[in-house]
Design a protein around this motif. Structure first.
Motif, PDB file in Angstrom:
ATOM      1  N   THR A   1     -41.916  -7.680   6.769  1.00 44.32           N
ATOM      2  CA  THR A   1     -40.826  -7.240   5.900  1.00 44.32           C
ATOM      3  C   THR A   1     -40.673  -5.727   6.117  1.00 44.32           C
ATOM      4  O   THR A   1     -41.478  -5.108   6.830  1.00 44.32           O
ATOM      5  CB  THR A   1     -41.160  -7.504   4.426  1.00 44.32           C
ATOM      6  OG1 THR A   1     -42.338  -6.755   4.076  1.00 44.32           O
ATOM      7  CG2 THR A   1     -41.427  -8.980   4.178  1.00 44.32           C
ATOM      8  N   LYS A   2     -39.644  -5.165   5.505  1.00 43.96           N
ATOM      9  CA  LYS A   2     -39.447  -3.719   5.637  1.00 43.96           C
ATOM     10  C   LYS A   2     -40.661  -2.971   5.108  1.00 43.96           C
ATOM     11  O   LYS A   2     -41.140  -1.991   5.718  1.00 43.96           O
ATOM     12  CB  LYS A   2     -38.191  -3.305   4.874  1.00 43.96           C
ATOM     13  CG  LYS A   2     -37.878  -1.819   5.001  1.00 43.96           C
ATOM     14  CD  LYS A   2     -36.613  -1.461   4.252  1.00 43.96           C
ATOM     15  CE  LYS A   2     -36.333   0.032   4.375  1.00 43.96           C
ATOM     16  NZ  LYS A   2     -35.094   0.427   3.642  1.00 43.96           N
ATOM     17  N   GLU A   3     -41.183  -3.436   4.007  1.00 42.30           N
ATOM     18  CA  GLU A   3     -42.346  -2.799   3.394  1.00 42.30           C
ATOM     19  C   GLU A   3     -43.586  -2.917   4.288  1.00 42.30           C
ATOM     20  O   GLU A   3     -44.335  -1.956   4.463  1.00 42.30           O
ATOM     21  CB  GLU A   3     -42.628  -3.438   2.033  1.00 42.30           C
ATOM     22  CG  GLU A   3     -43.755  -2.760   1.269  1.00 42.30           C
ATOM     23  CD  GLU A   3     -44.013  -3.409  -0.076  1.00 42.30           C
ATOM     24  OE1 GLU A   3     -45.005  -3.056  -0.726  1.00 42.30           O
ATOM     25  OE2 GLU A   3     -43.209  -4.268  -0.489  1.00 42.30           O
ATOM     26  N   SER A   4     -43.780  -4.125   4.856  1.00 40.86           N
ATOM     27  CA  SER A   4     -44.966  -4.328   5.702  1.00 40.86           C
ATOM     28  C   SER A   4     -44.866  -3.520   6.995  1.00 40.86           C
ATOM     29  O   SER A   4     -45.870  -3.027   7.514  1.00 40.86           O
ATOM     30  CB  SER A   4     -45.131  -5.818   6.017  1.00 40.86           C
ATOM     31  OG  SER A   4     -44.065  -6.297   6.816  1.00 40.86           O
ATOM     32  N   ARG A   5     -43.646  -3.356   7.512  1.00 34.16           N
ATOM     33  CA  ARG A   5     -43.464  -2.537   8.720  1.00 34.16           C
ATOM     34  C   ARG A   5     -43.825  -1.074   8.446  1.00 34.16           C
ATOM     35  O   ARG A   5     -44.495  -0.431   9.237  1.00 34.16           O
ATOM     36  CB  ARG A   5     -42.011  -2.620   9.214  1.00 34.16           C
ATOM     37  CG  ARG A   5     -41.652  -3.887   9.946  1.00 34.16           C
ATOM     38  CD  ARG A   5     -40.334  -3.724  10.683  1.00 34.16           C
ATOM     39  NE  ARG A   5     -39.869  -4.995  11.219  1.00 34.16           N
ATOM     40  CZ  ARG A   5     -39.021  -5.804  10.605  1.00 34.16           C
ATOM     41  NH1 ARG A   5     -38.551  -5.479   9.402  1.00 34.16           N
ATOM     42  NH2 ARG A   5     -38.640  -6.945  11.161  1.00 34.16           N
ATOM     43  N   GLU A   6     -43.348  -0.585   7.305  1.00 30.83           N
ATOM     44  CA  GLU A   6     -43.641   0.807   6.943  1.00 30.83           C
ATOM     45  C   GLU A   6     -45.148   1.020   6.780  1.00 30.83           C
ATOM     46  O   GLU A   6     -45.691   2.058   7.173  1.00 30.83           O
ATOM     47  CB  GLU A   6     -42.911   1.171   5.646  1.00 30.83           C
ATOM     48  CG  GLU A   6     -41.407   1.296   5.821  1.00 30.83           C
ATOM     49  CD  GLU A   6     -40.690   1.572   4.510  1.00 30.83           C
ATOM     50  OE1 GLU A   6     -41.361   1.547   3.453  1.00 30.83           O
ATOM     51  OE2 GLU A   6     -39.465   1.810   4.528  1.00 30.83           O
ATOM     52  N   LYS A   7     -45.793   0.007   6.220  1.00 32.87           N
ATOM     53  CA  LYS A   7     -47.243   0.088   6.046  1.00 32.87           C
ATOM     54  C   LYS A   7     -47.958   0.097   7.389  1.00 32.87           C
ATOM     55  O   LYS A   7     -48.914   0.856   7.607  1.00 32.87           O
ATOM     56  CB  LYS A   7     -47.707  -1.107   5.202  1.00 32.87           C
ATOM     57  CG  LYS A   7     -49.175  -1.040   4.825  1.00 32.87           C
ATOM     58  CD  LYS A   7     -49.552  -2.207   3.915  1.00 32.87           C
ATOM     59  CE  LYS A   7     -51.031  -2.148   3.548  1.00 32.87           C
ATOM     60  NZ  LYS A   7     -51.423  -3.286   2.663  1.00 32.87           N
TER      61      LYS A   7
ATOM     62  N   LYS B   1     -47.477   3.446   9.146  1.00 38.41           N
ATOM     63  CA  LYS B   1     -48.351   4.450   8.548  1.00 38.41           C
ATOM     64  C   LYS B   1     -49.782   4.302   9.067  1.00 38.41           C
ATOM     65  O   LYS B   1     -50.463   5.300   9.342  1.00 38.41           O
ATOM     66  CB  LYS B   1     -48.326   4.300   7.022  1.00 38.41           C
ATOM     67  CG  LYS B   1     -49.058   5.405   6.287  1.00 38.41           C
ATOM     68  CD  LYS B   1     -48.911   5.248   4.783  1.00 38.41           C
ATOM     69  CE  LYS B   1     -49.651   6.369   4.051  1.00 38.41           C
ATOM     70  NZ  LYS B   1     -49.510   6.257   2.562  1.00 38.41           N
TER      71      LYS B   1
ATOM     72  N   GLU C   1     -41.104  -1.736  15.341  1.00 42.75           N
ATOM     73  CA  GLU C   1     -39.722  -1.599  14.857  1.00 42.75           C
ATOM     74  C   GLU C   1     -38.823  -2.707  15.376  1.00 42.75           C
ATOM     75  O   GLU C   1     -37.800  -3.031  14.745  1.00 42.75           O
ATOM     76  CB  GLU C   1     -39.164  -0.228  15.255  1.00 42.75           C
ATOM     77  CG  GLU C   1     -39.819   0.924  14.492  1.00 42.75           C
ATOM     78  CD  GLU C   1     -39.338   2.283  14.978  1.00 42.75           C
ATOM     79  OE1 GLU C   1     -39.518   3.270  14.233  1.00 42.75           O
ATOM     80  OE2 GLU C   1     -38.793   2.363  16.105  1.00 42.75           O
TER      81      GLU C   1
END
Length: 244
Positions: free
Chosen positions: A166-172, A175, A242
């Motif tokens: 998900t967008k959140e998991s990708r950002e995590k 990081k 990404e």
């Protein structure tokens, strides 16, 4: 005609007069002995610089080891590459679990030493413990590894679902990639710092300023090369995450 003989008295008088004339003089034999002693002494003085030269040769041995420094830096890059390979977004890959350590009663061990990990399907990994007594510990270690995985035990195996990103998991994930890269940079810089300390010690003992600057440049060039490799690995992995 026979040889002339001297009376005892005449001989004594001649000896006495000769001895008076030789007071303060050195006989030819004595001079020869002194010259011989002098040559030995002179030879002894020549031996000292040779020993000094050997000591100087020993002091010229450098403590800086460029090959060892680069070997350590390369090890940091290899480790980062392996860690990045384990990071997958939405696709089951056994490498995801390679670095998980399993806590056991007698200590800990890497998961790959305790179980066989394979791909069950596109979204699931299959973990089969070598010893069923380790099954619960393996399950717990996978859950607490910080990968966002929630395995489930099925008979003699462990199924590990890999969630779609998900967008959140990708950002995590991105990081976490940055943290891994920074960890590798810190190690490379530490190896550079260790090399500079060795160079500083060498410079104090025997090294010319121009030579010191040349070695400093070589150390920095090697450091920049491995830092650049870290950036390349990070960029490639970022693009991969990404795109998922």
């Amino acid at each position: 005609m026979g040889k002339a003989l001297l009376s005892t008295g005449t001989a004594a008088r001649l000896t006495g007069s000769d001895s008076k004339r030789c007071i303060g003089c050195i006989s030819p034999i004595s001079q020869q002995q002194i010259r011989l002693y002098g040559s030995k002494k002179k030879g002894g003085k020549k031996a000292a610089p040779k020993e000094k030269h050997e000591d100087e040769a020993e002091s010229l041995e450098m403590t800086l080891d460029m090959e060892k420094m680069e070997e350590h830096m390369k090890h940091s890059i290899d480790r980062l590459s392996s860690e990045l390979q384990a990071v997958r977004a939405g696709r089951a890959n056994p490498a995801m679990l390679d670095h998980i350590r399993v806590l056991l009663k007698g200590g800990s061990a890497v998961l790959s030493e305790l179980a066989m990990v394979s791909v069950k399907d596109a979204q699931n990994l299959l973990v089969i413990p070598n010893d069923q007594d380790d099954q619960k510990a393996i399950d717990t270690s996978i859950r607490s590894a910080g990968l966002g995985l929630n395995p489930r035990i099925e008979k003699n195996a462990i199924i590990v679902p890999v969630p779609k990103p998900t967008k959140e998991s990708r950002e995590k994930l991105l990081k976490s990639l940055g943290a891994l890269a920074e960890h590798a940079r810190v190690h490379v810089r530490k190896h550079r710092q260790d090399a500079m300390k060795c160079l500083k010690a060498d410079a104090k003992s025997h090294m010319a300023k121009d030579e010191v600057k040349s070695w400093e440049k070589s150390i920095q060039t090697a450091t920049d090369k491995y830092i650049s490799k870290i950036e390349d690995l990070l960029k490639a992995k970022t693009r991969e995450i990404e795109r998922t």
